[in-house]
Scaffold this motif. Structure first.
Motif, PDB file in Angstrom:
ATOM      1  N   LYS A  48     -26.730 -30.054  14.393  1.00 32.86           N
ATOM      2  CA  LYS A  48     -26.516 -29.021  14.438  1.00 32.86           C
ATOM      3  C   LYS A  48     -24.820 -28.180  15.385  1.00 32.86           C
ATOM      4  N   SER A  49     -24.153 -29.037  14.949  1.00 31.10           N
ATOM      5  CA  SER A  49     -22.327 -28.104  16.230  1.00 31.10           C
ATOM      6  C   SER A  49     -22.274 -27.233  15.494  1.00 31.10           C
ATOM      7  N   LYS A  50     -21.387 -26.059  16.502  1.00 31.11           N
ATOM      8  CA  LYS A  50     -20.319 -24.506  16.187  1.00 31.11           C
ATOM      9  C   LYS A  50     -19.315 -25.322  16.858  1.00 31.11           C
ATOM     10  N   SER A  51     -18.327 -24.565  15.459  1.00 29.56           N
ATOM     11  CA  SER A  51     -16.853 -25.100  15.735  1.00 29.56           C
ATOM     12  C   SER A  51     -15.745 -24.112  16.219  1.00 29.56           C
ATOM     13  N   THR A  52     -14.633 -23.729  16.517  1.00 23.14           N
ATOM     14  CA  THR A  52     -14.252 -22.360  15.951  1.00 23.14           C
ATOM     15  C   THR A  52     -12.870 -22.922  15.472  1.00 23.14           C
ATOM     16  N   MET A  53     -11.600 -22.345  14.740  1.00 21.31           N
ATOM     17  CA  MET A  53     -10.789 -23.006  14.108  1.00 21.31           C
ATOM     18  C   MET A  53      -9.667 -21.514  13.558  1.00 21.31           C
ATOM     19  N   LEU A  54      -8.561 -22.086  14.381  1.00 23.13           N
ATOM     20  CA  LEU A  54      -7.974 -20.892  13.449  1.00 23.13           C
ATOM     21  C   LEU A  54      -7.295 -20.251  11.741  1.00 23.13           C
ATOM     22  N   THR A  55      -6.993 -21.309  11.876  1.00 23.88           N
ATOM     23  CA  THR A  55      -7.065 -21.840  10.031  1.00 23.88           C
ATOM     24  C   THR A  55      -8.229 -22.135   9.196  1.00 23.88           C
ATOM     25  N   LEU A  56      -8.815 -21.790   8.365  1.00 26.84           N
ATOM     26  CA  LEU A  56      -9.504 -22.375   7.037  1.00 26.84           C
ATOM     27  C   LEU A  56      -8.841 -23.074   6.334  1.00 26.84           C
ATOM     28  N   PRO A  57      -9.239 -24.744   6.369  1.00 28.48           N
ATOM     29  CA  PRO A  57      -8.308 -25.156   5.772  1.00 28.48           C
ATOM     30  C   PRO A  57      -8.451 -25.627   4.264  1.00 28.48           C
ATOM     31  N   LEU A  58      -8.236 -25.498   3.133  1.00 27.16           N
ATOM     32  CA  LEU A  58      -8.929 -25.796   1.718  1.00 27.16           C
ATOM     33  C   LEU A  58      -8.396 -26.558   1.278  1.00 27.16           C
ATOM     34  N   PRO A  59      -9.524 -27.650   0.408  1.00 28.09           N
ATOM     35  CA  PRO A  59      -8.413 -28.538  -0.319  1.00 28.09           C
ATOM     36  C   PRO A  59      -8.544 -27.547  -1.540  1.00 28.09           C
ATOM     37  N   VAL A  60      -6.878 -28.776  -2.184  1.00 30.57           N
ATOM     38  CA  VAL A  60      -7.051 -27.993  -3.217  1.00 30.57           C
ATOM     39  C   VAL A  60      -7.534 -28.759  -4.923  1.00 30.57           C
ATOM     40  N   LEU A  61      -8.004 -29.877  -4.164  1.00 30.84           N
ATOM     41  CA  LEU A  61      -8.464 -30.554  -5.316  1.00 30.84           C
ATOM     42  C   LEU A  61      -9.616 -30.519  -5.636  1.00 30.84           C
ATOM     43  N   ASP A  62     -10.789 -31.707  -5.696  1.00 27.21           N
ATOM     44  CA  ASP A  62     -12.108 -31.640  -5.291  1.00 27.21           C
ATOM     45  C   ASP A  62     -12.049 -33.154  -4.944  1.00 27.21           C
ATOM     46  N   ALA A  63     -13.624 -34.156  -5.258  1.00 23.97           N
ATOM     47  CA  ALA A  63     -13.505 -35.092  -4.628  1.00 23.97           C
ATOM     48  C   ALA A  63     -12.847 -35.899  -5.865  1.00 23.97           C
ATOM     49  N   ASN A  64     -13.167 -35.718  -7.183  1.00 29.69           N
ATOM     50  CA  ASN A  64     -12.301 -36.048  -7.943  1.00 29.69           C
ATOM     51  C   ASN A  64     -11.052 -36.826  -8.319  1.00 29.69           C
ATOM     52  N   SER A  65     -10.425 -35.345  -7.825  1.00 31.04           N
ATOM     53  CA  SER A  65      -8.842 -35.444  -7.906  1.00 31.04           C
ATOM     54  C   SER A  65      -8.415 -34.474  -8.409  1.00 31.04           C
ATOM     55  N   THR A 123      -9.239 -21.766  -9.005  1.00 30.03           N
ATOM     56  CA  THR A 123      -8.632 -20.508  -7.957  1.00 30.03           C
ATOM     57  C   THR A 123      -8.947 -20.723  -6.489  1.00 30.03           C
ATOM     58  N   LEU A 124      -8.498 -19.911  -5.798  1.00 27.48           N
ATOM     59  CA  LEU A 124      -8.821 -19.220  -4.589  1.00 27.48           C
ATOM     60  C   LEU A 124     -10.046 -19.794  -3.973  1.00 27.48           C
ATOM     61  N   GLU A 125     -11.217 -18.725  -4.802  1.00 30.61           N
ATOM     62  CA  GLU A 125     -12.234 -18.535  -4.567  1.00 30.61           C
ATOM     63  C   GLU A 125     -12.527 -20.322  -4.913  1.00 30.61           C
ATOM     64  N   ASP A 126     -12.981 -20.928  -5.598  1.00 30.17           N
ATOM     65  CA  ASP A 126     -13.064 -22.442  -5.979  1.00 30.17           C
ATOM     66  C   ASP A 126     -12.945 -23.101  -4.965  1.00 30.17           C
ATOM     67  N   CYS A 127     -11.233 -22.739  -4.359  1.00 27.29           N
ATOM     68  CA  CYS A 127     -11.199 -23.821  -2.741  1.00 27.29           C
ATOM     69  C   CYS A 127     -12.988 -23.437  -2.011  1.00 27.29           C
ATOM     70  N   LEU A 128     -12.327 -22.247  -1.438  1.00 28.97           N
ATOM     71  CA  LEU A 128     -13.270 -21.694  -0.843  1.00 28.97           C
ATOM     72  C   LEU A 128     -15.085 -21.790  -0.895  1.00 28.97           C
ATOM     73  N   GLN A 129     -15.762 -22.082  -2.432  1.00 30.74           N
ATOM     74  CA  GLN A 129     -16.896 -22.101  -2.469  1.00 30.74           C
ATOM     75  C   GLN A 129     -16.825 -24.181  -2.406  1.00 30.74           C
ATOM     76  N   TYR A 130     -15.711 -24.751  -2.483  1.00 26.58           N
ATOM     77  CA  TYR A 130     -15.842 -26.365  -2.215  1.00 26.58           C
ATOM     78  C   TYR A 130     -15.621 -26.173  -1.087  1.00 26.58           C
ATOM     79  N   PHE A 131     -15.113 -26.116   0.288  1.00 27.55           N
ATOM     80  CA  PHE A 131     -14.984 -26.205   1.217  1.00 27.55           C
ATOM     81  C   PHE A 131     -16.081 -26.729   1.937  1.00 27.55           C
TER      82      PHE A 131
END
Length: 260
Positions: A102-119, A124-132
């Protein structure tokens, strides 16, 4: 509360001071728009290239680091961190035994993907958050070395949310790398809500926080940075909601106008 540098040369190269001057001009000036020339010249002294298109999230991080570096008062730096810093805990667990890191890290922005692993497009934005925050299996070529098993094994990698700041910045990763090493922009539409409650979006297993921390995870949209154009060139503008009357305004270089 920032320390004003004593000499003109120091003032010219001090990012917190130049940001302060710019914000003062924007708030109290009589002009329709303010040119950030002094701030741009100040940034160029710190090796920020001018007259090129920057990635907004990357420039935000550069500005943030320069502000922290040049602020003289530790309590101000802490206050700045508290306003924007997101804390994530990364879990990496062997699928063959009980070994886990386990390791903790900090970030300034949450970098959300707009595509899944299968492109496939995330809808929706909620889907992007769930996927992240969705766990990812590391198998095949992505297997990790397990100290307990003494060999490479399949691992499960997951992110858990620990802390969210007062101002949450989400970064949509609207770029795609082709095999030809060209980058192109993903311009498809992605709806996002006016109000966002992370407790409703994420599951219990995706969070590493107590109830008092989670109680603060409700957000109201107040600004959007929008880009038009391609991955190599284009134009940025900002949409900002005024807190006094809740009306939205578009900040577009030399023009500020009310929008729906």
């Amino acid at each position: 509360r920032i320390t004003v540098p004593p000499s003109p040369a120091q003032r010219r190269s001090n990012v917190p001071y130049q940001m302060l001057l710019l914000l003062e001009k924007m708030q109290s000036g009589k002009c329709k728009a303010v040119g950030p020339t002094e701030l741009a010249c100040c940034l160029s002294e710190h090796r920020v290239e001018l007259f090129v298109q920057h990635d907004a999230a990357q420039l935000f991080l550069t500005l943030w680091n320069l502000l922290k570096k040049q602020m003289k008062k530790p309590e101000l730096v802490k206050e700045l961190r508290d306003l924007y810093t997101i804390c994530i805990q990364e879990h990496v667990a062997c699928q063959k035994c009980s070994f886990e890191v386990k390791s903790k890290s900090t970030m300034l922005t949450l970098p959300l993907p707009v595509l899944d692993a299968n492109s496939h497009r995330l809808k929706t934005l909620e889907d992007c958050l769930q996927y992240f925050f969705h766990p990812e299996e590391l198998t095949g070529q992505n297997m990790c070395f397990c100290q307990q098993c003494g060999k490479k094994t399949p691992f499960l990698q997951s992110m858990k949310l620990v802390h969210l700041p007062q101002t949450l910045t989400l970064h949509l990763k609207r770029f795609c790398f082709e095999r030809s090493s060209c980058t192109h922009k993903l311009s498809h539409s992605l709806p996002f809500p006016q109000e966002l409650d992370l407790r409703q979006v994420l599951t219990e297993s995706q969070c590493q926080a107590d109830d008092s921390e989670k109680a603060t995870w409700q957000y109201e949209l107040f600004a959007v940075v929008a880009h038009s154009g391609s991955a190599s060139c284009g134009h940025y503008c900002a949409y900002i909601r005024r807190l006094t009357d809740c009306k939205w305004y578009c900040f577009n270089d030399s023009e500020v106008c009310q929008v729906s």
